[in-house]
Design an enzyme around this catalytic site. Structure first.
Site, PDB file in Angstrom:
ATOM      1  N   GLU A 134      50.942  56.776  44.832  1.00 16.56           N
ATOM      2  CA  GLU A 134      50.864  57.843  43.819  1.00 16.56           C
ATOM      3  C   GLU A 134      52.271  58.178  43.338  1.00 16.56           C
ATOM      4  O   GLU A 134      53.258  57.795  43.987  1.00 16.56           O
ATOM      5  CB  GLU A 134      50.173  59.080  44.421  1.00 16.56           C
ATOM      6  CG  GLU A 134      50.988  59.736  45.505  1.00 16.56           C
ATOM      7  CD  GLU A 134      50.145  60.557  46.491  1.00 16.56           C
ATOM      8  OE1 GLU A 134      49.046  60.121  46.870  1.00 16.56           O
ATOM      9  OE2 GLU A 134      50.641  61.625  46.887  1.00 16.56           O
ATOM     10  N   LYS A 136      55.794  59.933  42.642  1.00  8.30           N
ATOM     11  CA  LYS A 136      56.660  60.875  43.362  1.00  8.30           C
ATOM     12  C   LYS A 136      57.115  61.897  42.318  1.00  8.30           C
ATOM     13  O   LYS A 136      57.979  61.607  41.486  1.00  8.30           O
ATOM     14  CB  LYS A 136      57.846  60.140  43.983  1.00  8.30           C
ATOM     15  CG  LYS A 136      58.762  61.047  44.781  1.00  8.30           C
ATOM     16  CD  LYS A 136      59.720  60.222  45.613  1.00  8.30           C
ATOM     17  CE  LYS A 136      60.665  61.021  46.468  1.00  8.30           C
ATOM     18  NZ  LYS A 136      61.075  62.333  46.028  1.00  8.30           N
ATOM     19  N   ASP A 138      58.809  64.774  40.402  1.00  8.86           N
ATOM     20  CA  ASP A 138      60.187  65.225  40.493  1.00  8.86           C
ATOM     21  C   ASP A 138      60.267  66.700  40.115  1.00  8.86           C
ATOM     22  O   ASP A 138      60.593  67.063  38.991  1.00  8.86           O
ATOM     23  CB  ASP A 138      61.044  64.384  39.542  1.00  8.86           C
ATOM     24  CG  ASP A 138      62.521  64.526  39.847  1.00  8.86           C
ATOM     25  OD1 ASP A 138      62.860  65.140  40.872  1.00  8.86           O
ATOM     26  OD2 ASP A 138      63.331  64.018  39.056  1.00  8.86           O
ATOM     27  N   TYR A 247      49.422  67.196  46.763  1.00 10.85           N
ATOM     28  CA  TYR A 247      49.248  65.802  47.198  1.00 10.85           C
ATOM     29  C   TYR A 247      49.147  65.596  48.703  1.00 10.85           C
ATOM     30  O   TYR A 247      49.072  64.482  49.170  1.00 10.85           O
ATOM     31  CB  TYR A 247      50.394  64.941  46.650  1.00 10.85           C
ATOM     32  CG  TYR A 247      51.772  65.564  46.827  1.00 10.85           C
ATOM     33  CD1 TYR A 247      52.300  65.785  48.092  1.00 10.85           C
ATOM     34  CD2 TYR A 247      52.526  65.931  45.714  1.00 10.85           C
ATOM     35  CE1 TYR A 247      53.544  66.363  48.254  1.00 10.85           C
ATOM     36  CE2 TYR A 247      53.782  66.514  45.867  1.00 10.85           C
ATOM     37  CZ  TYR A 247      54.286  66.724  47.137  1.00 10.85           C
ATOM     38  OH  TYR A 247      55.506  67.286  47.304  1.00 10.85           O
ATOM     39  N   LYS A 342      62.075  54.787  45.399  1.00  6.63           N
ATOM     40  CA  LYS A 342      62.813  55.471  44.334  1.00  6.63           C
ATOM     41  C   LYS A 342      63.046  54.533  43.148  1.00  6.63           C
ATOM     42  O   LYS A 342      63.520  53.403  43.329  1.00  6.63           O
ATOM     43  CB  LYS A 342      64.167  55.942  44.865  1.00  6.63           C
ATOM     44  CG  LYS A 342      64.053  56.876  46.066  1.00  6.63           C
ATOM     45  CD  LYS A 342      63.892  58.299  45.657  1.00  6.63           C
ATOM     46  CE  LYS A 342      65.242  58.916  45.464  1.00  6.63           C
ATOM     47  NZ  LYS A 342      65.142  60.353  45.196  1.00  6.63           N
ATOM     48  N   CYS A 436      92.005  77.894  17.340  1.00  6.00           N
ATOM     49  CA  CYS A 436      91.169  76.785  16.876  1.00  6.00           C
ATOM     50  C   CYS A 436      91.952  75.471  16.992  1.00  6.00           C
ATOM     51  O   CYS A 436      93.081  75.375  16.492  1.00  6.00           O
ATOM     52  CB  CYS A 436      90.754  77.031  15.428  1.00  6.00           C
ATOM     53  SG  CYS A 436      89.902  75.616  14.714  1.00  6.00           S
ATOM     54  N   CYS A 439      92.541  74.376  13.069  1.00  2.05           N
ATOM     55  CA  CYS A 439      93.339  75.122  12.087  1.00  2.05           C
ATOM     56  C   CYS A 439      94.277  76.128  12.736  1.00  2.05           C
ATOM     57  O   CYS A 439      95.024  76.817  12.042  1.00  2.05           O
ATOM     58  CB  CYS A 439      92.427  75.829  11.100  1.00  2.05           C
ATOM     59  SG  CYS A 439      91.560  77.231  11.820  1.00  2.05           S
ATOM     60  N   CYS A 454      85.601  79.740  15.431  1.00  3.87           N
ATOM     61  CA  CYS A 454      86.688  79.819  14.478  1.00  3.87           C
ATOM     62  C   CYS A 454      86.079  80.470  13.243  1.00  3.87           C
ATOM     63  O   CYS A 454      85.084  79.981  12.714  1.00  3.87           O
ATOM     64  CB  CYS A 454      87.179  78.408  14.150  1.00  3.87           C
ATOM     65  SG  CYS A 454      88.258  78.375  12.724  1.00  3.87           S
ATOM     66  N   CYS A 459      88.668  76.316   7.555  1.00  4.28           N
ATOM     67  CA  CYS A 459      89.163  75.458   8.637  1.00  4.28           C
ATOM     68  C   CYS A 459      88.752  74.002   8.370  1.00  4.28           C
ATOM     69  O   CYS A 459      87.579  73.716   8.080  1.00  4.28           O
ATOM     70  CB  CYS A 459      88.566  75.947   9.954  1.00  4.28           C
ATOM     71  SG  CYS A 459      88.684  74.751  11.285  1.00  4.28           S
TER      72      CYS A 459
END
Ligand code: IVH
Length: 695
Positions: A134, A136, A138, A247, A342, A436, A439, A454, A459
């Site tokens: 089945e 796994k 996560d 499960y 895995k 910035c 500029c 900014c 700019c």
């Protein structure tokens, strides 16, 4: 779990309940109403196959809720209404698991699996073993305890022995039944293990929502699920749309010691859980004999990994026979009867080499980590956004740090964490600039926001990004202009602002490599054609903060020419469809700025269409009704559905608000659906309902 006849009966009863009011409902029918709601929850959350619309479900739910409000003595603790968040949890009490939560041994290739199989055969003396396989899952692992058919607690893994009691939050997960008929199977107390997940679609929606708020997205659905389970306010947990896969049964106390619980294999245990209303991996599971067949199934399953609606990081292989599981027993760390396989990692370690700062078209300054290039999930990653100053602090990132990065599914790569244990003292603190980077103007961070900006709209970096956005495909769609060319033209001094696009001396491109006569003519044509783009494209192309394509369309429908937006007050703007306070404020600011108005006048003089198309008044049966689609539609493409709405005189909105009339929900509808449920005037329809409406 339900026979065809039962389903038919429930459907008929659901229909008759739809006609009841809380006053005329018979007390004897209340449990039947609860069962109907439980059935529909199961169809929706466990089987992913609802039989009634959300709208109808809500009518039934509210009927029960109202009845219980006037008859509080008739409320049962497993009533569907009892999932409602019970307020704040102070601190999670620590609780012992009935059986310690061991983890599984990992395997990474065929040889590992064959080795494991060989040992199991040696220990059992069998020639061949039957295995179940089945996914796994996560997510975040939990254990649930049911006593006398009722869910009494949900506990996080913790240290394996003791975890946090998060029962109240588990109540918010609709695929987990509050009660189940274990007693019919001679079970008085049972401990079940599983995984809490947030599916990919809801994760994406959640991250989009975070980013809209200027907050950094989460690296993966696992963190999102684990974090959600630990939220102290269970009403917020409910909005995360978590799902629970169960499960493994780790403990059973029988009701009658002299009778058995008639389950002898893991696969039939998953079947039993499914029949009792749990979302066990019954449908995903495969039972095969011998490790070669296991390897084959794993390879087949991995091919579907990206098509699943939730994240998995491998497969779990279990000895199917429960007696044999007992015989094999466990080592001090792992059961011998199960192993995790895995899949290829979507995580990798790398090194943070430097940080660069990018200025976006709205002036937001985003730090980007330059990292030692590394392969993750099939692509090479060499730079990763690290979002904002708070994020850098929270993750404790330093230049020179080892970092763990993840690229989960189609989520953009993220730094999961820094690896402080690897530090040798040479790491350098990341100091967010005060000025910035393009500029040199002083950066500014509005109160309550995480992003430094900014605010010099001239700019150079902002101008560049604004031009790139202006010519892009969804905006003015000036073909063959493209990001690379914009950068080149700006560098050459040919482009300094948006109107320059239409005034550029294209003949000067002749001497540049890659620009033949033909490409110059093409470019010229594309620029010329873009002058006639519909008004909503121009509005979107201006790059006004919070004004996406849908809002731009809504605005364009309400005005005759772009300068009408300049004349509108904040209040008038807010009255427009799809425009909330934040959006209105942003539009207002944009048109208050004299430079922007001068630019628009210049564009008008250059022949860019600033008027709306003369619209024929579309009248259809959806005239003046507003719609929004969410989740994945199965019969129509979303764009097709939207066109159908517009053809019949309806309008598409981009968000849920009281201005919305219909929310159409496809599969895995998420936060929009939850939000819409709170606004009674919104009608929530399935795709099927929508198609009927079109008829
Ligand atoms: S069985 C006694 N089945 O993976 C063993 N675990 O590293 C009970 N997990 O701790 C676990 N999907 O949190 C099992 N289908 C599955 C699983 C699964 C995910 C998690 C679980 C476990 C970890 C193992």
């Amino acid at each position: 779990m339900y026979s065809k006849e039962q389903i038919k009966e429930i459907q008929d009863k659901s229909e008759s309940f739809l006609k009841y009011t809380p006053e005329n409902i018979d007390t004897n029918n209340i449990e039947s109403l609860r069962n109907i709601l439980r059935f529909h929850e199961h169809r929706y959350y466990v089987e992913n196959d609802p039989l009634i619309s959300d709208f109808e479900y809500d009518i039934l739910y509210k009927l029960l809720e109202k009845f219980e409000k006037s008859n509080p003595d008739k409320i049962t603790k497993d009533s569907p209404t009892q999932r409602v968040g019970a307020g704040l949890i102070k601190d999670f009490p620590k609780t012992n698991h009935l059986v310690p939560m061991l983890s599984l041994e990992n395997s990474y290739d065929d040889a590992d699996l064959m080795d494991w199989d060989r040992k199991a055969k040696e220990l059992s003396g069998l020639q061949e073993i039957e295995y179940s396989i089945e996914p796994k899952f996560d997510g975040a692992s939990i254990s649930l305890v049911y006593e006398n058919d009722f869910l009494v607690r949900g506990v996080t893994r913790g240290d394996g022995e003791v975890g946090d009691n998060i029962t109240q939050n588990i109540h918010q997960i609709k695929s987990i039944p509050l009660s189940a008929e274990f007693s019919k199977h001679n079970i008085q107390q049972i401990e079940i293990r599983g995984e809490i997940l947030i599916n990919k679609n809801n994760f994406k929606i959640y991250n989009e929502h975070l980013m809209e708020e200027g907050l950094p997205p989460l690296a993966n659905p696992r963190n999102a699920a684990a974090g959600s389970l630990r939220i102290k306010d269970s009403t917020i947990v409910s909005k995360r749309n978590l799902e629970g896969f169960l499960y493994h049964v780790s403990y059973i106390l029988k009701t009658d010691e002299n009778k058995s619980v008639d389950v002898h294999t893991h696969s039939s245990m998953l079947e039993l859980l499914w029949n009792l209303g749990f979302r066990s991996p019954k449908k995903e599971m495969k039972v095969v004999r011998g490790i070669e067949a296991v390897i084959h199934e794993i390879n087949e399953f991995e091919k579907q990994r990206d098509d699943l609606s939730y994240e998995i990081d491998g497969m779990v292989i279990k000895v199917n026979n429960l007696d044999l599981q007992d015989n094999l027993g466990m080592t001090s760390h792992h059961p011998r009867w199960a192993i995790a396989f895995k899949f290829k990692a979507r995580q990798a370690t790398s090194k943070l080499m430097a940080v660069e700062y990018q200025v976006g078209r709205t002036g937001a300054v985003t730090p980007v980590a330059k990292i030692k290039p590394v392969q993750v999930g099939g692509v090479t990653v060499s730079s990763i956004s690290i979002h904002n100053e708070d994020y850098i602090k929270e993750k404790d990132l330093r230049i020179g740090d080892g970092i763990l990065i993840e690229r989960s599914g189609d989520v953009i790569p993220q730094i999961v964490k820094s690896l402080p244990d690897l530090r040798d003292g040479s790491e350098v603190e990341i100091v967010f600039p005060k000025n910035c980077p393009a500029c040199n103007d002083l950066l500014y961070k509005p109160e309550g926001e995480a992003v430094w900006r900014c605010v010099n709209i001239n700019c150079a970096a902002q101008v560049l990004e604004r031009i790139i956005h202006f010519v892009s495909k969804d905006a003015m769609d000036i073909k063959s202009f493209g990001e690379a060319n914009v950068r080149k033209f700006v560098e050459m001094g040919l482009l300094k602002n948006i109107p320059d696009i239409y005034e550029m001396d294209l003949s000067s491109l002749k001497n540049i490599e890659g620009f033949g006569q033909k490409s110059i003519v093409n470019l010229q044509e594309a620029i010329e054609q873009s002058k006639q783009q519909p008004l909503h494209r121009l509005i979107y192309a201006l790059g006004i903060r919070y004004v996406g394509e849908t809002t731009a369309k809504a605005l364009a429908q309400k005005i005759k020419n772009i300068f009408e937006l300049e004349a509108m007050s904040l209040e008038q703007l807010q009255l427009l469809d799809d425009v909330g306070v934040k959006v209105a404020g942003s539009i207002f600011e944009f048109f208050k700025n004299e430079d922007n108005i001068l630019m628009l006048k210049k564009l008008q003089d250059l022949g860019i269409k600033i008027e709306a198309e003369v619209r024929e008044q579309v009248t259809g049966n959806l005239s003046d009704q507003t719609f929004l689609f969410t989740g994945t539609l199965s019969k129509l493409k979303r764009s097709e559905a939207e066109i159908q709405v517009e053809n019949l005189g309806g309008k598409i909105l981009s968000g849920v608000s009281s201005k919305l009339n219909y929310l159409i929900c496809g599969e895995d509808a998420g936060s929009k659906l939850e939000k819409a449920k709170k606004i009674p005037s919104i009608k929530i329809l399935t795709e099927e309902d929508f198609l009927n409406l079109l008829k």
